[in-house]
Design an enzyme around this catalytic site. Sequence first.
Site, PDB file in Angstrom:
ATOM      1  N   LYS A 169     -17.551  34.327 -39.081  1.00 12.39           N
ATOM      2  CA  LYS A 169     -18.028  35.655 -39.499  1.00 12.39           C
ATOM      3  C   LYS A 169     -16.902  36.417 -40.225  1.00 12.39           C
ATOM      4  O   LYS A 169     -17.132  37.036 -41.271  1.00 12.39           O
ATOM      5  CB  LYS A 169     -18.500  36.435 -38.264  1.00 12.39           C
ATOM      6  CG  LYS A 169     -18.792  37.902 -38.505  1.00 12.39           C
ATOM      7  CD  LYS A 169     -19.933  38.134 -39.476  1.00 12.39           C
ATOM      8  CE  LYS A 169     -20.079  39.620 -39.789  1.00 12.39           C
ATOM      9  NZ  LYS A 169     -21.019  39.872 -40.867  1.00 12.39           N
ATOM     10  N   LYS A 238     -11.707  45.990 -40.551  1.00 11.36           N
ATOM     11  CA  LYS A 238     -11.421  45.246 -39.304  1.00 11.36           C
ATOM     12  C   LYS A 238     -11.693  43.757 -39.494  1.00 11.36           C
ATOM     13  O   LYS A 238     -10.888  42.908 -39.125  1.00 11.36           O
ATOM     14  CB  LYS A 238     -12.277  45.846 -38.184  1.00 11.36           C
ATOM     15  CG  LYS A 238     -12.256  45.148 -36.850  1.00 11.36           C
ATOM     16  CD  LYS A 238     -13.502  44.380 -36.435  1.00 11.36           C
ATOM     17  CE  LYS A 238     -14.826  44.889 -36.831  1.00 11.36           C
ATOM     18  NZ  LYS A 238     -15.996  44.204 -36.348  1.00 11.36           N
TER      19      LYS A 238
HETATM   20  P1  NAD Z   1     -21.882  51.196 -35.131  1.00  7.52           P
HETATM   21  O1  NAD Z   1     -20.565  51.864 -35.107  1.00  7.52           O
HETATM   22  O2  NAD Z   1     -22.992  51.777 -35.931  1.00  7.52           O
HETATM   23  O3  NAD Z   1     -22.419  51.012 -33.631  1.00  7.52           O
HETATM   24  C1  NAD Z   1     -21.592  50.679 -32.543  1.00  7.52           C
HETATM   25  C2  NAD Z   1     -22.237  51.287 -31.304  1.00  7.52           C
HETATM   26  O4  NAD Z   1     -21.474  50.881 -30.159  1.00  7.52           O
HETATM   27  C3  NAD Z   1     -22.232  52.827 -31.313  1.00  7.52           C
HETATM   28  O5  NAD Z   1     -23.536  53.307 -31.044  1.00  7.52           O
HETATM   29  C4  NAD Z   1     -21.222  53.197 -30.218  1.00  7.52           C
HETATM   30  O6  NAD Z   1     -21.571  54.401 -29.548  1.00  7.52           O
HETATM   31  C5  NAD Z   1     -21.329  51.999 -29.290  1.00  7.52           C
HETATM   32  N1  NAD Z   1     -20.136  51.755 -28.478  1.00  7.52           N
HETATM   33  C6  NAD Z   1     -18.842  51.740 -28.885  1.00  7.52           C
HETATM   34  N2  NAD Z   1     -18.020  51.402 -27.862  1.00  7.52           N
HETATM   35  C7  NAD Z   1     -18.840  51.188 -26.783  1.00  7.52           C
HETATM   36  C8  NAD Z   1     -18.595  50.786 -25.440  1.00  7.52           C
HETATM   37  N3  NAD Z   1     -17.360  50.505 -25.000  1.00  7.52           N
HETATM   38  N4  NAD Z   1     -19.668  50.690 -24.583  1.00  7.52           N
HETATM   39  C9  NAD Z   1     -20.936  50.949 -25.033  1.00  7.52           C
HETATM   40  N5  NAD Z   1     -21.207  51.318 -26.302  1.00  7.52           N
HETATM   41  C10 NAD Z   1     -20.179  51.434 -27.172  1.00  7.52           C
HETATM   42  O7  NAD Z   1     -21.573  49.688 -35.612  1.00  7.52           O
HETATM   43  P2  NAD Z   1     -22.600  48.650 -36.269  1.00  7.52           P
HETATM   44  O8  NAD Z   1     -22.609  48.858 -37.747  1.00  7.52           O
HETATM   45  O9  NAD Z   1     -23.852  48.628 -35.482  1.00  7.52           O
HETATM   46  O10 NAD Z   1     -21.790  47.288 -36.008  1.00  7.52           O
HETATM   47  C11 NAD Z   1     -21.740  46.671 -34.739  1.00  7.52           C
HETATM   48  C12 NAD Z   1     -21.034  45.326 -34.909  1.00  7.52           C
HETATM   49  O11 NAD Z   1     -21.763  44.519 -35.833  1.00  7.52           O
HETATM   50  C13 NAD Z   1     -19.617  45.436 -35.467  1.00  7.52           C
HETATM   51  O12 NAD Z   1     -18.798  44.460 -34.858  1.00  7.52           O
HETATM   52  C14 NAD Z   1     -19.804  45.157 -36.961  1.00  7.52           C
HETATM   53  O13 NAD Z   1     -18.624  44.670 -37.553  1.00  7.52           O
HETATM   54  C15 NAD Z   1     -20.923  44.148 -36.914  1.00  7.52           C
HETATM   55  N6  NAD Z   1     -21.795  44.071 -38.104  1.00  7.52           N
HETATM   56  C16 NAD Z   1     -22.232  45.212 -38.743  1.00  7.52           C
HETATM   57  C17 NAD Z   1     -23.074  45.089 -39.842  1.00  7.52           C
HETATM   58  C18 NAD Z   1     -23.606  46.309 -40.582  1.00  7.52           C
HETATM   59  O14 NAD Z   1     -24.179  46.129 -41.667  1.00  7.52           O
HETATM   60  N7  NAD Z   1     -23.488  47.519 -40.054  1.00  7.52           N
HETATM   61  C19 NAD Z   1     -23.492  43.828 -40.274  1.00  7.52           C
HETATM   62  C20 NAD Z   1     -23.064  42.694 -39.580  1.00  7.52           C
HETATM   63  C21 NAD Z   1     -22.219  42.831 -38.497  1.00  7.52           C
END
Ligand code: NAD
Length: 287
Positions: A169, A238
Amino acid sequence: MQHIGFIGLGMMGRPMAHRLHQAGFGLAVHDANPQTEAAFLNDHPGTVAAVGAETCAERDAIVTMLPNSDAVEEALSRVTPHLQPGTVVIDMSSSDPNRTRQLAGRLAEREIVLIDAPVSGGVKKAAAGTLAIMVGGNAAAHERSRKLLEAMGSNITHVGPSGAGHALKALNNYVSLAGLIATAEAVHVGQAFGIAPATVVDVINASTGRNNTTENKAHQYMLSRTFDSGFSLALAAKDVGIAAALGPSLGQPMVLAQLVQQMASDASSRLGPNADHTELFRYLEKD
Ligand code: NAD
């Protein structure tokens, strides 16, 4: 596998957990942001908050969709003491592969199986249930999780041992971000030479330079200046940081990855924590 704990209801976690709910899985959910968690519970009847030993002990699997390895380790440290032996933990976040391996080892001592299953495709494919999912770790646990993963993705590949999904990834996102930066530079230089930005993108799309940014991001988020793909610049930085560190740790230099990481980190600190990764386009514009 029927009773699932789902931790992390952000941009990606919310539509992914929604897909599981639609597919009939019983859900207990948690998010560090109480408003986010309450909104999901309100919109999904029958779903409970993943608090307390009893709710956790009933779970067949725990899914994490969190920003990074720090958050995954923090969230799991509160849940795993209550899990039954044999429970599968599926980290779908984009985490650090070396830390994933270490975490899998620690959980295995408690007979809990961790597989890594990060995703690609963004918010749109999460909502459509058509994510690409790259799985690392125990193949039997992957097989047991198949139905659950199929509710969220349509292209699911077991790619290797523990951490391999997270490694791939990070490498994917490095390649993707390098393509985005190259596209942004090409559009800006083309425009400075008198070629309309849309023409630059359309002609590249009919030529050998086409890539995911030219096809799916340039018109949609960059030329339109909406910058609302739903994937933050901080998370993109990141990911490329993980890739840029992984190569040298294996004796494989990654000169371009380090440059891409520097650009992404610098842009992220200048544009702030809420910037979308497509805002690299405006970061690369001349003043
Ligand atoms: P985001 O920041 O929108 O959501 C993360 C969520 O996790 C938030 O709601 C936050 O409140 C919660 N959170 C943080 N720390 C926490 C904890 N210790 N306990 C419980 N909840 C907690 O991020 P996202 O865009 O949804 O991305 C999530 C993951 O997926 C990341 O690792 C990102 O790199 C990956 N990702 C994102 C995308 C995208 O298009 N946004 C695509 C593929 C992968």
